[in-house]
Design a protein around this motif. Structure first.
Motif, PDB file in Angstrom:
ATOM      1  N   THR A  98      15.141   0.804   4.038  1.00 19.29           N
ATOM      2  CA  THR A  98      14.692   0.762   2.322  1.00 19.29           C
ATOM      3  C   THR A  98      13.305   0.985   2.238  1.00 19.29           C
ATOM      4  O   THR A  98      12.867   0.207   3.309  1.00 19.29           O
ATOM      5  N   ILE A  99      12.360   0.663   1.391  1.00 22.79           N
ATOM      6  CA  ILE A  99      11.317   1.277   1.018  1.00 22.79           C
ATOM      7  C   ILE A  99      10.765   0.329  -0.207  1.00 22.79           C
ATOM      8  O   ILE A  99      12.132   0.690  -1.083  1.00 22.79           O
ATOM      9  N   HIS A 100       9.600  -0.509  -0.554  1.00 27.19           N
ATOM     10  CA  HIS A 100       9.417  -0.805  -1.497  1.00 27.19           C
ATOM     11  C   HIS A 100       8.035  -0.721  -1.371  1.00 27.19           C
ATOM     12  O   HIS A 100       7.221  -0.853  -0.771  1.00 27.19           O
ATOM     13  N   TYR A 101       7.144  -0.247  -3.717  1.00 24.93           N
ATOM     14  CA  TYR A 101       6.288  -0.831  -2.953  1.00 24.93           C
ATOM     15  C   TYR A 101       5.880  -1.078  -4.104  1.00 24.93           C
ATOM     16  O   TYR A 101       6.261  -1.227  -5.423  1.00 24.93           O
ATOM     17  N   VAL A 102       3.950  -2.063  -4.675  1.00 23.92           N
ATOM     18  CA  VAL A 102       3.785  -2.652  -5.568  1.00 23.92           C
ATOM     19  C   VAL A 102       2.616  -2.309  -5.997  1.00 23.92           C
ATOM     20  O   VAL A 102       1.101  -2.121  -4.458  1.00 23.92           O
ATOM     21  N   SER A 103       1.705  -1.068  -6.657  1.00 23.27           N
ATOM     22  CA  SER A 103       0.531  -0.843  -6.430  1.00 23.27           C
ATOM     23  C   SER A 103      -0.653  -2.317  -7.197  1.00 23.27           C
ATOM     24  O   SER A 103      -0.214  -3.459  -7.479  1.00 23.27           O
ATOM     25  N   GLY A 104      -1.906  -1.550  -6.822  1.00 25.97           N
ATOM     26  CA  GLY A 104      -2.866  -2.609  -7.167  1.00 25.97           C
ATOM     27  C   GLY A 104      -2.810  -2.617  -9.082  1.00 25.97           C
ATOM     28  O   GLY A 104      -1.811  -1.693  -9.080  1.00 25.97           O
ATOM     29  N   LYS A 105      -3.556  -3.782  -9.340  1.00 21.31           N
ATOM     30  CA  LYS A 105      -3.497  -3.335 -10.857  1.00 21.31           C
ATOM     31  C   LYS A 105      -4.267  -2.441 -11.454  1.00 21.31           C
ATOM     32  O   LYS A 105      -5.200  -1.577 -11.446  1.00 21.31           O
ATOM     33  N   ALA A 109      -1.254  -3.988 -16.205  1.00 23.31           N
ATOM     34  CA  ALA A 109       0.021  -3.470 -15.443  1.00 23.31           C
ATOM     35  C   ALA A 109      -0.654  -3.628 -13.558  1.00 23.31           C
ATOM     36  O   ALA A 109      -1.036  -3.335 -13.510  1.00 23.31           O
ATOM     37  N   ARG A 110       0.809  -3.648 -13.516  1.00 21.75           N
ATOM     38  CA  ARG A 110       1.328  -3.034 -11.923  1.00 21.75           C
ATOM     39  C   ARG A 110       2.270  -2.131 -12.080  1.00 21.75           C
ATOM     40  O   ARG A 110       3.604  -2.524 -13.057  1.00 21.75           O
TER      41      ARG A 110
END
Length: 405
Positions: A98-105, A109-110
């Motif tokens: 599995t892979i998860h990604y969260v961007s910088g602002k 918003a994100r």
């Protein structure tokens, strides 16, 4: 005979939020028994509660996990019609990435992205009479879930996401060797959405609501069929399709963090399985439809899951533990060898270690203990079963690495 032969690929796909569901789609998810919806500072927030992305550190965060899933052989002792049997299914094991990604602002918003396997099944019976209806039931599911989150004031965040679900499976059954068999394959790409809310009334309290919509699985495929008696269905490959709902799921979560940096989280989860009322496989060929296309009643029920998670933050390490009680959606009347499901109690633990300010590694495990499932005479089981299923336990071990930049 028609009742036995109407078992299909999608019967096993419905395990995604029932019998062998996989809500634990990350290192933290396994460690906390998926009680990581309200309080979540890792990249898997993109999947479990994307609204929490708003409150994360302003950095890109990516996590890659590998999870081992082992299914114990299921035992059945009792009667099939009037015959006493003692049967065991095959042991199953899988490795799921599995892979998860969260961007910088992006302003305030994100953006997030998760690629997970939210459920699946592989159940094989080599002994008769179980093999007559469930020689093999295999399902592979991949969900791509892009999400978008925005703040609403300083204490509230909202998020929206798209569910892109690809399912692929196989079902084999041989009711009468050399005379009657089915070997079916099918796949589909279907769509849904998810919503999330995160509310932080104080620095030590987290509240969350999440909703994952129903996804209608519009599976199309083909089946190698043969029904020799009367020459009703000659050997051949026949087009087939089915439309089955993957029910909606709603969760409410509350987390409290003590001054010792110990966080306790409780999650209530509701799975709307009553949408699965019957199974009706359609064939374009009239003869195949008449023999193999009989509608089969399912009448599943809505279910509850109760999750408890415990997180302890230390200087360079985070320790986690969890517990979940999960109900089965399958009534005794329609229970069969393709899904010998029962209520379960699971316990879990794990940890993450911070190598430096950019890299974390971790390890976690979960063990699910399933109750004995008895079928009594007065249940009037559609598959003519009177007996009990035991030993349907599950072991999950997950390892992962995350990187911030």
């Amino acid at each position: 005979m028609k009742r036995v032969l109407s078992l299909s690929l999608i019967a096993s796909s419905m395990l995604m939020a029932g019998g062998y569901k996989i809500p634990e789609t990350s290192l933290n998810g396994v460690a906390l028994s998926a009680a990581n919806i309200a309080h979540n500072k890792s990249a898997d927030a993109a999947y479990y509660n994307p609204a929490n992305m708003v409150f994360m550190e302003d950095k890109n965060n990516i996590e890659l996990d590998l999870t081992y899933i082992g299914l114990d052989p299921v035992s059945y002792n009792g009667k099939v019609t009037a015959t006493n049997v003692d049967l065991d299914s095959e042991r199953e094991s899988f490795i799921v990435p599995t892979i998860h990604y969260v961007s910088g602002k992006a302003g305030e918003a994100r953006i997030g992205l998760s690629i997970v396997s939210p459920g699946g099944l592989s159940k094989r019976w080599t002994e008769s009479p179980a093999s007559k209806s469930a020689e093999e039931f295999t399902l592979k599911v991949i969900e791509i879930n892009p999400t978008f989150a925005i703040p609403v004031g300083e204490k509230v965040a909202l998020a929206f996401g798209f569910r892109i679900v690809h399912s692929e499976g196989v079902v084999k059954a041989t009711p009468s060797p050399g005379a009657v068999y089915q070997d079916m394959t099918g796949d589909s790409i279907d769509y849904g959405y998810n919503l999330a809310l995160a509310y932080k009334p104080t620095s030590d309290i987290d509240v969350a609501l999440t909703y994952r919509s129903q996804v209608n699985l519009t599976v199309e495929g083909s089946a190698d069929l043969y029904y020799a008696p009367g020459g009703l269905v000659p050997k051949g490959n026949y087009e087939a399709s089915v439309n089955i709902p993957l029910p909606a799921t709603a969760s409410a979560a509350l987390a409290y963090t003590l001054p010792s940096k110990t966080t306790v989280e409780f999650v209530y989860e509701r799975n709307m399985w009553s949408a699965y009322k019957n199974l009706d496989f359609d064939y374009t060929n009239a003869s195949a439809e008449a023999v193999f296309g009989t509608s089969k009643s399912k009448d599943w029920k809505d279910t509850n899951a109760f999750r408890l998670g415990l997180t302890q933050e230390l200087d360079n390490m985070t320790l986690m533990a969890g517990m979940v009680y999960d109900e089965s959606p399958v009534p005794s009347k329609t229970l069969g060898f393709e899904l010998p499901d029962s209520n379960s109690l699971s316990v879990s633990l794990g940890g993450r270690y911070e190598i430096n300010d950019k890299i974390e590694v971790g390890l976690s495990a979960l063990y699910s203990m399933r109750e004995t499932r008895k079928i009594e005479t007065n249940d009037a089981n559609d598959n003519n079963l009177v007996g009990e299923f035991t030993n349907a336990n599950v072991l999950m071990i997950s390892t992962g690495v995350s990187y911030k930049f």
